[in-house]
Design an enzyme around this catalytic site. Structure first.
Site, PDB file in Angstrom:
ATOM      1  N   CYS A 175       0.836  -1.213   0.000  1.00  0.00           N
ATOM      2  CA  CYS A 175       0.000   0.000   0.000  1.00  0.00           C
ATOM      3  C   CYS A 175       0.862   1.249   0.000  1.00  0.00           C
ATOM      4  CB  CYS A 175      -0.927  -0.011   1.219  1.00  0.00           C
ATOM      5  SG  CYS A 175      -1.979   1.462   1.337  1.00  0.00           S
ATOM      6  N   CYS A 178      -0.461   4.094   2.164  1.00  0.00           N
ATOM      7  CA  CYS A 178      -0.306   3.845   3.594  1.00  0.00           C
ATOM      8  C   CYS A 178       1.121   4.128   4.059  1.00  0.00           C
ATOM      9  CB  CYS A 178      -0.641   2.399   3.928  1.00  0.00           C
ATOM     10  SG  CYS A 178      -2.258   1.829   3.392  1.00  0.00           S
ATOM     11  N   ASP A 179       2.106   3.730   3.253  1.00  0.00           N
ATOM     12  CA  ASP A 179       3.492   3.693   3.727  1.00  0.00           C
ATOM     13  C   ASP A 179       4.468   4.576   2.962  1.00  0.00           C
ATOM     14  OD1 ASP A 179       2.663   1.748   5.569  1.00  0.00           O
ATOM     15  OD2 ASP A 179       2.972   0.144   4.108  1.00  0.00           O
TER      16      ASP A 179
END
Length: 348
Positions: A175, A178-179
């Site tokens: 992701c 997300c990261d």
């Protein structure tokens, strides 16, 4: 859309809001309640398992049909894969595009506006036999329904090589949204060749110093517009005819080994981050022993309907779609599922 407001048959002449079973409890005070008896004793018209475009759209249609649907969304990642997506440019109605989380929040709120009951709880298992279906949550409570709509979506596909799971969260991710923030001025790579992979790579250029795209073929399957953007971005370098054969690092990712898919030669590539975007697999674990699956592993439905191999059980979204996997198509199939559920209840 209009709908009639009563049903008959097994459930008598109960209102579509659901029928309560049995009288008040006569258990002695302090007696324990078996897991099978915990939870509501209402037989809901529709229980939807899974959010995302399909689940939320099914909830909109079912709620507008006065079916009082209950939707169980994941307590960890409600809203489906679009919650981890940045710009959504191909969903009709948004000329300038819309962020994935905003789109899903809006659709969920629209469902609630019409009376859908969205609950952020995890479904553990299903019992789809009989005319009354059982939805069992992770806390052991049992919820009953005349119909069940499965919109459980899909999950990220893994490479299946050593080091992938061990370094998950320590340089290996599925992701970018997300990261990506954690890789400022780092060298990272994205594995894949579809729209999702190229979108991940483009997004990561806002943080990283260098972004490699590792693809096992010599051409992308992504759309022309996504390819054009990737090729024109100076931070992106494409590594053709390559696949990741090893992921290495002690406490964090340090390097990957690339194998040439044509001549079998190998080389090492130092990396701080590896984002895997090679597709997804349908989430069918809860139903694979109850419903008929297709050759591709998705839930098999009848023609263009959402009808599964068990009457009263319907499916929509990526969990039935091995080919297209688009938000707008998932939303459309969610509408189909709600309409099929409505017709099923009317004919009971």
């Amino acid at each position: 859309m209009n709908t009639n407001t009563t049903t008959g048959g097994l459930f008598g002449n109960a209102a579509l809001g659901g029928v309560h079973l049995g009288a008040a409890s006569t258990k002695p005070e302090g007696a324990s309640t078996p897991a099978a008896e915990q939870g509501e004793q209402t037989v809901h018209n529709v229980i939807i398992v899974g959010a995302g475009p399909a689940g939320y759209t099914a909830a909109i249609y079912a709620a507008r049909a006065n079916l009082s649907p209950v939707l169980f969304a994941s307590s960890v990642s409600p809203g489906g894969a679009l919650m981890n997506t940045t710009e959504v440019e191909n969903f009709p109605g948004f000329i300038e595009g819309i962020q994935g989380p905003e789109l899903m929040t809006n659709i969920g709120a629209q469902a609630e506006r019409f009376g859908a009951d969205i609950r952020y709880q995890d479904v553990e298992k299903l019992d789809l036999t009989g005319e009354v279906k059982k939805v069992i949550l992770s806390d052991g409570s049992v919820h009953l329904a005349k119909t069940v709509i499965l919109s459980t979506g899909s999950e990220y596909r893994k490479l299946g090589i050593e080091g992938e799971d061990r370094l998950s969260g320590y340089g290996v991710s599925w992701c970018a949204t997300c990261d990506g923030f954690f890789f400022k001025e780092k060298d990272i790579a994205v594995v894949g060749g579809g729209d999702s992979a190229l979108e991940e790579a483009l997004f990561l250029t806002t943080f990283a110093r260098k972004v490699y795209i590792i693809h096992r073929r010599d051409s992308f399957r992504a759309s022309d517009i996504m390819q054009k953007r990737a090729f024109e971005n100076p931070k992106i370098e494409v590594l053709w005819d390559s696949e990741v054969s090893a992921i290495d690092g002690d406490s964090n990712l340090e390097k990957v080994t690339l194998k040439n898919t044509k001549d079998g030669s190998e080389r090492e590539l130092p990396l701080n981050g590896l984002f895997i975007a090679i597709g997804s697999d349908p989430r069918v674990d809860m139903v694979k022993d109850q419903l008929t699956l297709s050759e591709q592993g998705t839930i098999e439905v009848q023609g263009r309907s959402s009808k599964t191999s068990i009457p009263g059980v319907f499916a929509a979204g990526d969990v039935i779609d091995p080919t297209y996997r688009q938000a707008i198509i998932a939303a459309g199939s969610g509408a189909v599922a709600a309409l099929d559920a409505q017709h099923y209840i009317e004919n009971m």
